[in-house]
Design a protein around this motif. Structure first.
Motif, PDB file in Angstrom:
ATOM      1  N   ALA A  72       0.877  -1.169   0.000  1.00 22.78           N
ATOM      2  CA  ALA A  72       0.000   0.000   0.000  1.00 22.78           C
ATOM      3  C   ALA A  72       0.911   1.215   0.000  1.00 22.78           C
ATOM      4  O   ALA A  72       2.135   1.084   0.067  1.00 22.78           O
ATOM      5  N   TYR A  73       0.320   2.386  -0.060  1.00 27.51           N
ATOM      6  CA  TYR A  73       1.139   3.597  -0.092  1.00 27.51           C
ATOM      7  C   TYR A  73       0.735   4.541   1.031  1.00 27.51           C
ATOM      8  O   TYR A  73      -0.436   4.862   1.204  1.00 27.51           O
ATOM      9  N   ASN A  74       1.724   4.959   1.801  1.00 24.05           N
ATOM     10  CA  ASN A  74       1.550   5.957   2.855  1.00 24.05           C
ATOM     11  C   ASN A  74       2.704   6.933   2.705  1.00 24.05           C
ATOM     12  O   ASN A  74       3.855   6.579   2.975  1.00 24.05           O
ATOM     13  N   ARG A  75       2.392   8.147   2.269  1.00 24.00           N
ATOM     14  CA  ARG A  75       3.456   9.103   1.952  1.00 24.00           C
ATOM     15  C   ARG A  75       4.242   9.549   3.177  1.00 24.00           C
ATOM     16  O   ARG A  75       5.324  10.100   3.054  1.00 24.00           O
ATOM     17  N   THR A  76       3.719   9.339   4.391  1.00 26.66           N
ATOM     18  CA  THR A  76       4.414   9.792   5.601  1.00 26.66           C
ATOM     19  C   THR A  76       5.441   8.784   6.103  1.00 26.66           C
ATOM     20  O   THR A  76       6.197   9.106   7.009  1.00 26.66           O
ATOM     21  N   LEU A  77       5.474   7.582   5.520  1.00 28.71           N
ATOM     22  CA  LEU A  77       6.414   6.551   5.960  1.00 28.71           C
ATOM     23  C   LEU A  77       7.395   6.212   4.853  1.00 28.71           C
ATOM     24  O   LEU A  77       7.057   6.284   3.672  1.00 28.71           O
ATOM     25  N   LEU A  83       3.305  -1.915   7.158  1.00 33.84           N
ATOM     26  CA  LEU A  83       2.079  -1.181   7.487  1.00 33.84           C
ATOM     27  C   LEU A  83       1.128  -2.028   8.318  1.00 33.84           C
ATOM     28  O   LEU A  83       0.457  -1.516   9.218  1.00 33.84           O
ATOM     29  N   ASN A 104       4.900  -0.723   2.763  1.00 40.01           N
ATOM     30  CA  ASN A 104       4.739   0.550   2.078  1.00 40.01           C
ATOM     31  C   ASN A 104       5.481   0.451   0.748  1.00 40.01           C
ATOM     32  O   ASN A 104       6.667   0.130   0.713  1.00 40.01           O
ATOM     33  N   THR A 108       5.560   5.847  -5.765  1.00 40.20           N
ATOM     34  CA  THR A 108       4.415   6.710  -5.515  1.00 40.20           C
ATOM     35  C   THR A 108       3.338   6.398  -6.546  1.00 40.20           C
ATOM     36  O   THR A 108       3.619   6.359  -7.739  1.00 40.20           O
TER      37      THR A 108
END
Length: 183
Positions: A72-77, A83, A104, A108
């Motif tokens: 998945a994508y989490n821009r803060t990590l 995750l 993660n 992007t």
């Protein structure tokens, strides 16, 4: 009664079949005890938030196997960070159990910029871009029909219709300020 019914050969065969049956039952019992790790219990460590290699090492030390099941994508990590994990930390499992990890992603995600340049009003363009998940800067004005979108920029680069850009990008609309274009 038949004399052959009490023959030693028949009784010997029945005894052999009984011993084989008991041997199979006892063998299966011991095999299942060893195969299922009966009575063994390991607590799953918490690897959420760790880089993948650290999480893999922690799970191996506990006698468990790390398996990347999803991303998945989490821009803060940072990329490669764990995750989620299944089973969750604190659960009791047997050794050798696979722990499924969601990491993660290293890339992007991208979104398609709608083709709105030179065919939309400012209001329509802003609505479509915000609905698609883009941020907008204050627009730039050029000579042209008032409120008409002439171009979309990402930074200083003009975007072509339906181009892929990173999710969460900030776009600038170039619109007409109402001055007549000289033909």
């Amino acid at each position: 009664f038949n004399k052959n019914l009490f023959s030693p050969l028949i009784w010997g065969n029945l005894l052999a079949m009984g011993l084989v049956a008991v041997g199979i039952v006892v063998g299966v019992w011991y095999f299942l005890e060893d195969y299922t790790h009966h009575g063994e219990s390991i607590e799953v460590p918490n690897v959420t938030g760790m880089p993948f290699h650290d999480a893999e090492y922690a799970l191996q030390r506990a006698g468990l196997v790390a398996v990347v099941a999803d991303s998945a994508y989490n821009r803060t990590l940072p990329a490669g960070t764990i995750l989620e994990q299944l089973p969750v930390s604190g659960r009791q499992v047997k050794s050798g159990r696979e722990i499924q990890l969601t990491i993660n992603t290293t890339q992007t995600p991208t979104l398609i910029v709608p083709d709105i340049a030179d065919n939309s009003s400012l209001r329509q363009a802003e609505s479509r871009l915000r609905a698609a998940g883009f941020q907008l800067t204050p627009h730039d004005t050029i000579k042209g029909e008032l409120g008409w979108v002439y171009a979309i920029r990402l930074g200083e680069r003009a975007l072509q219709g339906e181009e892929l850009v990173p999710e969460g990008s900030t776009l600038t609309l170039v619109i007409g300020g109402g001055e007549k274009l000289v033909a």
